[in-house]
Design a protein around this motif. Structure first.
Motif, PDB file in Angstrom:
ATOM      1  N   CYS A   1       0.855  -1.187   0.000  1.00 42.36           N
ATOM      2  CA  CYS A   1       0.000   0.000   0.000  1.00 42.36           C
ATOM      3  C   CYS A   1       0.896   1.244   0.000  1.00 42.36           C
ATOM      4  CB  CYS A   1      -0.906  -0.008   1.223  1.00 42.36           C
ATOM      5  SG  CYS A   1      -1.958   1.457   1.362  1.00 42.36           S
ATOM      6  N   PRO A   2       0.687   2.205  -0.931  1.00 43.88           N
ATOM      7  CA  PRO A   2       1.524   3.398  -0.960  1.00 43.88           C
ATOM      8  C   PRO A   2       1.272   4.348   0.216  1.00 43.88           C
ATOM      9  CG  PRO A   2      -0.039   3.415  -2.779  1.00 43.88           C
ATOM     10  CD  PRO A   2      -0.215   2.124  -2.063  1.00 43.88           C
ATOM     11  N   GLU A   3       0.112   4.266   0.874  1.00 48.60           N
ATOM     12  CA  GLU A   3      -0.190   5.171   1.987  1.00 48.60           C
ATOM     13  C   GLU A   3       0.327   4.648   3.322  1.00 48.60           C
ATOM     14  OE1 GLU A   3      -4.205   6.539   2.307  1.00 48.60           O
ATOM     15  OE2 GLU A   3      -4.208   7.310   0.268  1.00 48.60           O
ATOM     16  N   CYS A   4      -0.063   3.401   3.666  1.00 44.64           N
ATOM     17  CA  CYS A   4       0.299   2.882   4.988  1.00 44.64           C
ATOM     18  C   CYS A   4       1.449   1.881   4.957  1.00 44.64           C
ATOM     19  CB  CYS A   4      -0.920   2.257   5.660  1.00 44.64           C
ATOM     20  SG  CYS A   4      -1.505   0.744   4.868  1.00 44.64           S
ATOM     21  N   GLY A   5       1.821   1.378   3.782  1.00 46.16           N
ATOM     22  CA  GLY A   5       2.923   0.438   3.675  1.00 46.16           C
ATOM     23  C   GLY A   5       2.555  -1.001   3.987  1.00 46.16           C
ATOM     24  N   PHE A   6       1.238  -1.332   4.102  1.00 41.82           N
ATOM     25  CA  PHE A   6       0.795  -2.700   4.357  1.00 41.82           C
ATOM     26  C   PHE A   6       1.257  -3.582   3.194  1.00 41.82           C
ATOM     27  CE2 PHE A   6      -2.609  -5.982   4.904  1.00 41.82           C
ATOM     28  CZ  PHE A   6      -2.276  -6.350   6.195  1.00 41.82           C
ATOM     29  N   GLY A   7       1.579  -4.824   3.440  1.00 45.35           N
ATOM     30  CA  GLY A   7       2.245  -5.698   2.477  1.00 45.35           C
ATOM     31  C   GLY A   7       1.480  -6.054   1.215  1.00 45.35           C
ATOM     32  N   ILE A   8       0.145  -5.977   1.216  1.00 44.81           N
ATOM     33  CA  ILE A   8      -0.632  -6.359   0.034  1.00 44.81           C
ATOM     34  C   ILE A   8      -1.729  -5.344  -0.236  1.00 44.81           C
ATOM     35  CG2 ILE A   8      -0.270  -8.844   0.315  1.00 44.81           C
ATOM     36  CD1 ILE A   8      -3.209  -8.935   1.387  1.00 44.81           C
ATOM     37  N   LEU A   9      -2.290  -5.418  -1.435  1.00 42.71           N
ATOM     38  CA  LEU A   9      -3.520  -4.730  -1.800  1.00 42.71           C
ATOM     39  C   LEU A   9      -4.498  -5.799  -2.240  1.00 42.71           C
ATOM     40  CD1 LEU A   9      -2.160  -1.722  -3.896  1.00 42.71           C
ATOM     41  CD2 LEU A   9      -3.050  -1.645  -1.575  1.00 42.71           C
ATOM     42  N   THR A  10      -5.789  -5.489  -2.204  1.00 46.49           N
ATOM     43  CA  THR A  10      -6.775  -6.450  -2.674  1.00 46.49           C
ATOM     44  C   THR A  10      -7.505  -5.877  -3.881  1.00 46.49           C
ATOM     45  OG1 THR A  10      -8.441  -5.596  -1.135  1.00 46.49           O
ATOM     46  CG2 THR A  10      -7.152  -7.503  -0.423  1.00 46.49           C
TER      47      THR A  10
ATOM     48  N   PRO B   1      -6.449  -3.580   2.387  1.00 45.40           N
ATOM     49  CA  PRO B   1      -7.310  -4.319   3.314  1.00 45.40           C
ATOM     50  C   PRO B   1      -7.088  -3.977   4.784  1.00 45.40           C
ATOM     51  CG  PRO B   1      -5.521  -5.711   2.602  1.00 45.40           C
ATOM     52  CD  PRO B   1      -5.382  -4.410   1.860  1.00 45.40           C
ATOM     53  N   LYS B   2      -6.101  -3.146   5.098  1.00 44.91           N
ATOM     54  CA  LYS B   2      -5.819  -2.814   6.488  1.00 44.91           C
ATOM     55  C   LYS B   2      -6.897  -1.882   7.025  1.00 44.91           C
ATOM     56  CE  LYS B   2      -2.206  -1.163   9.523  1.00 44.91           C
ATOM     57  NZ  LYS B   2      -0.877  -0.557   9.596  1.00 44.91           N
ATOM     58  N   LYS B   3      -7.383  -2.178   8.217  1.00 42.22           N
ATOM     59  CA  LYS B   3      -8.404  -1.344   8.836  1.00 42.22           C
ATOM     60  C   LYS B   3      -7.835   0.030   9.134  1.00 42.22           C
ATOM     61  CE  LYS B   3     -11.049  -5.078  10.821  1.00 42.22           C
ATOM     62  NZ  LYS B   3     -11.531  -5.749  12.003  1.00 42.22           N
ATOM     63  N   GLY B   4      -8.599   1.046   8.842  1.00 42.53           N
ATOM     64  CA  GLY B   4      -8.166   2.420   9.104  1.00 42.53           C
ATOM     65  C   GLY B   4      -7.545   3.081   7.898  1.00 42.53           C
TER      66      GLY B   4
END
Length: 180
Positions: free
Chosen positions: A154-163, A172-175
């Motif tokens: 994710c370019p905003e939060c850096g979470f490892g995947i997108l859906t 998919p990360k909450k928030g």
């Protein structure tokens, strides 16, 4: 004048001749259970012989044989079969060989699990036929996502995947409300 055949409702049984029980010699009776009709011995508590009326054939669920494909376990041809949760690929010699492959798997590399970073997100099917993606290191990691994961952070939060949801990519990360 009635169109109903009264012989259908008489108490007379006009079926095949009575069969004798191979165990005790008494006549067999037609019985009904939770798995359907079967023939059971009339001397039931003393003799517990029973036989299903319908012989179960494993070839009934074969939709199509896949020419040129071989089972990695036994070497026989693979077939598209119809099962409880839909279509799947399985070995054509089913009772002897239990090889099964998912029909929707096209050899895509599965994205890494963003939570434990040890497993990969693999496609699974629920008992109701719905598709979801879960970490294959299951008892240790219980991460699940309902939409198809894409191996991009994710370019905003850096979470490892997108859906992938309705043709666009979402985090998919909450928030995090990132959508592309």
């Amino acid at each position: 004048m009635s169109k109903i055949d009264t012989s259908l409702f008489s108490g007379q049984h006009s079926g095949p001749a009575e069969e004798a029980c191979p165990a005790c010699g008494k006549p067999l009776q037609l019985r009904h259970g939770k798995h359907g009709a079967f023939l059971g011995c009339s001397a039931y508590p003393g003799c517990d012989y029973l036989r299903p009326l319908k012989v179960i054939e494993h070839d009934e669920d074969v939709e199509k044989l896949l020419k040129g494909s071989t089972c990695p376990l036994c070497g026989h041809t693979l077939a598209i079969r119809k099962g409880r949760y839909g279509l799947f690929i399985g070995c054509s010699h089913y009772p002897e060989c239990h090889y099964v492959a998912d029909i929707n798997d096209q050899g895509n590399s599965d994205p890494a699990c963003p939570v434990c970073e040890k497993g990969h997100l693999v496609a699974r099917t629920s008992r109701y036929g719905k598709r979801f993606y879960a970490c294959d290191a299951y008892p240790g990691c219980r991460y699940i996502v309902n939409d198809k994961p894409v191996a991009k952070p994710c370019p905003e939060c850096g979470f490892g995947i997108l859906t992938e949801r309705k043709g666009r990519l979402c985090c998919p990360k909450k928030g995090c409300g990132y959508q592309q």
